[in-house]
Design a protein around this motif. Structure first.
Motif, mmCIF file in Angstrom:
data_model
loop_
_atom_site.group_PDB
_atom_site.id
_atom_site.type_symbol
_atom_site.label_atom_id
_atom_site.label_comp_id
_atom_site.label_asym_id
_atom_site.label_seq_id
_atom_site.Cartn_x
_atom_site.Cartn_y
_atom_site.Cartn_z
ATOM 1 N N ASN A 243 0.790 -1.113 0.000
ATOM 2 C CA ASN A 243 0.056 0.055 0.294
ATOM 3 C C ASN A 243 1.126 1.216 0.321
ATOM 4 O O ASN A 243 0.547 1.635 0.275
ATOM 5 N N ASN A 244 2.539 1.343 -0.556
ATOM 6 C CA ASN A 244 2.932 2.389 -1.107
ATOM 7 C C ASN A 244 3.447 2.742 0.100
ATOM 8 O O ASN A 244 4.246 3.734 0.480
ATOM 9 N N ARG A 245 3.333 1.795 1.104
ATOM 10 C CA ARG A 245 4.470 1.820 1.938
ATOM 11 C C ARG A 245 5.533 0.589 2.261
ATOM 12 O O ARG A 245 5.389 0.331 2.058
ATOM 13 N N THR A 247 9.179 -0.426 4.198
ATOM 14 C CA THR A 247 9.053 -0.555 5.607
ATOM 15 C C THR A 247 10.267 -2.131 5.328
ATOM 16 O O THR A 247 9.805 -2.770 4.437
ATOM 17 N N SER A 263 10.523 3.321 7.923
ATOM 18 C CA SER A 263 9.090 3.015 7.474
ATOM 19 C C SER A 263 9.185 4.152 7.107
ATOM 20 O O SER A 263 8.649 5.217 7.720
ATOM 21 N N ASP A 265 5.572 6.064 4.361
ATOM 22 C CA ASP A 265 4.614 6.086 3.293
ATOM 23 C C ASP A 265 5.044 6.816 1.669
ATOM 24 O O ASP A 265 6.238 7.878 1.729
ATOM 25 N N ASN A 266 3.995 6.269 0.998
ATOM 26 C CA ASN A 266 3.981 7.299 -0.493
ATOM 27 C C ASN A 266 5.211 7.009 -1.431
ATOM 28 O O ASN A 266 5.050 8.327 -1.822
#
Length: 371
Positions: A243-245, A247, A263, A265-266
């Protein structure tokens, strides 16, 4: 020989059972790799290809040996058709060096796998045996600082200063004498205050240059310190993209638990890119070994399933793309503005001078007519 094979098989099963993926994931054979390696490379239709100086034994796949001027790679030949995935890599970095060693290796997810060329070709490639201006994701397992200022300490930090230290913690600049500086914060604009080994992530859309002499500091979007070199236990890294994350986690202490490294996002990554590994040595060297690779396809939400991600351009949030670029851009804009204002001022002065000269000439002309 059979005993080693059995022990290796048991260890692989143990690792897979220990690091559970949970519901909604399954291992993808085409993107995984484990012992015995003879079965992996036995046919011409293997899912993996060796390049450069890479060699295979019954215990590891060695990208480079502990010798100068070596370069090698291990590349998956099947593109990744699913958008969300997780990869577990068991590896080992070790060698005879105690204070000087390097340089590390890279885990790739890129558009163009480097499947051809001699080891000399890979040796000339500036990013750990791979090309500059790449398209995709690089997880860099770096073991040596190439920075010319060797700025590789963390804070708090005690240092000495004798002169030309500005500003000096409430004391005068250009002082005479000795200062023992008990510094607790790095004021560097690039916040380059980590020590090595260091794990970092770089996203490139093909337009960005990786500066090897700065360890790509201006492109790193995140990172963490991880003392993975020279360990007697299994060292593992996990890379999860969902989900575009993005980690990244590690297990380098033999605790059989993942410790999050970072981690973000985007993060935008397309499908149909390739996994790979590469390493290169120069004056410094190390053994860079890949033990196993386990890649899992993660379940997608309904919205995620509808997305066409094949033509997405790799990107990361601009806030994470490195403060050096931002500050450099600000400095460049300010310099351009100063030049513009200076030129404008010169034009105004010239026009004012011409106007004053014309006015004085006209004034003298009218004055002469009165007499």
């Amino acid at each position: 020989m059979y005993f080693i094979t059995i022990i290796s098989f048991v260890c692989i099963i143990f690792i897979n059972l220990t690091f559970e993926q949970g519901p909604g994931s399954f291992e993808v054979r085409e993107h995984s790799l484990s012992r015995p390696y003879a079965n992996v490379f036995a046919t011409s239709h293997s899912y993996w290809q060796l390049t450069g100086n890479t060699l295979v034994t019954d215990r590891y796949i060695r990208l480079t040996s502990d010798a100068q001027s070596k370069a090698g790679g291990l590349w998956n030949t099947v593109p990744v058709s699913y958008s969300d995935w997780e990869m577990h890599v068991s590896f080992k970095v070790h060698g005879g060096g105690t204070t000087l060693f390097g340089d590390g290796f890279v885990i790739w997810y890129v558009r163009d796998p480097k499947l051809t060329g001699t080891y000399k070709t890979y040796l000339k490639s500036p990013v750990f045996g791979y090309a500059d201006n790449f398209n995709g994701l690089a997880i860099i397992m770096d073991t040596y600082s190439n920075r010319i200022d060797n700025y590789n300490h963390i804070y708090p930090y005690i240092s000495t200063g004798t002169k030309d230290y500005s500003p000096v913690f409430g004391y005068a600049d250009h002082f005479n004498g000795l200062a023992i500086i008990m510094d607790t914060y790095s004021n560097r604009i690039d916040n380059y205050n980590h020590i090595y080994p260091y794990i970092s992530a770089v996203i490139n859309n093909g337009s960005l240059h990786y500066d090897h002499d700065r360890d790509g500091a201006d492109l790193n979007i995140a990172g963490c310190e991880a003392a993975f070199r020279g360990r007697d236990i299994d060292t593992l890294v996990a890379i999860r993209y969902q989900n575009n994350r993005l980690t990244v986690s590690t297990d380098i202490d033999g605790e059989n638990t993942w410790k999050e490294c970072f981690s973000i996002d985007n993060i935008q990554l397309p499908t149909y890119y390739y996994f790979g590994f590469s390493a290169a040595t120069g004056e410094l060297s190390d053994n860079h070994d890949i033990i196993s690779v386990h890649t899992y396809q993660l379940d997608l939400s309904e919205q995620r399933q509808k997305e066409d991600r094949k033509n997405i351009i790799p990107s990361a949030p601009s806030a994470h793309m490195g403060q050096i670029d931002d500050d450099t851009a600000k400095t460049s804009k300010w310099s351009t503005l100063k030049i513009f204002l200076l030129v404008l001022l010169l034009i105004i002065l010239c026009l004012s001078g011409i106007g004053a000269f014309y006015y004085m000439k006209q004034h003298r002309y009218h004055s002469s007519r009165l007499y």
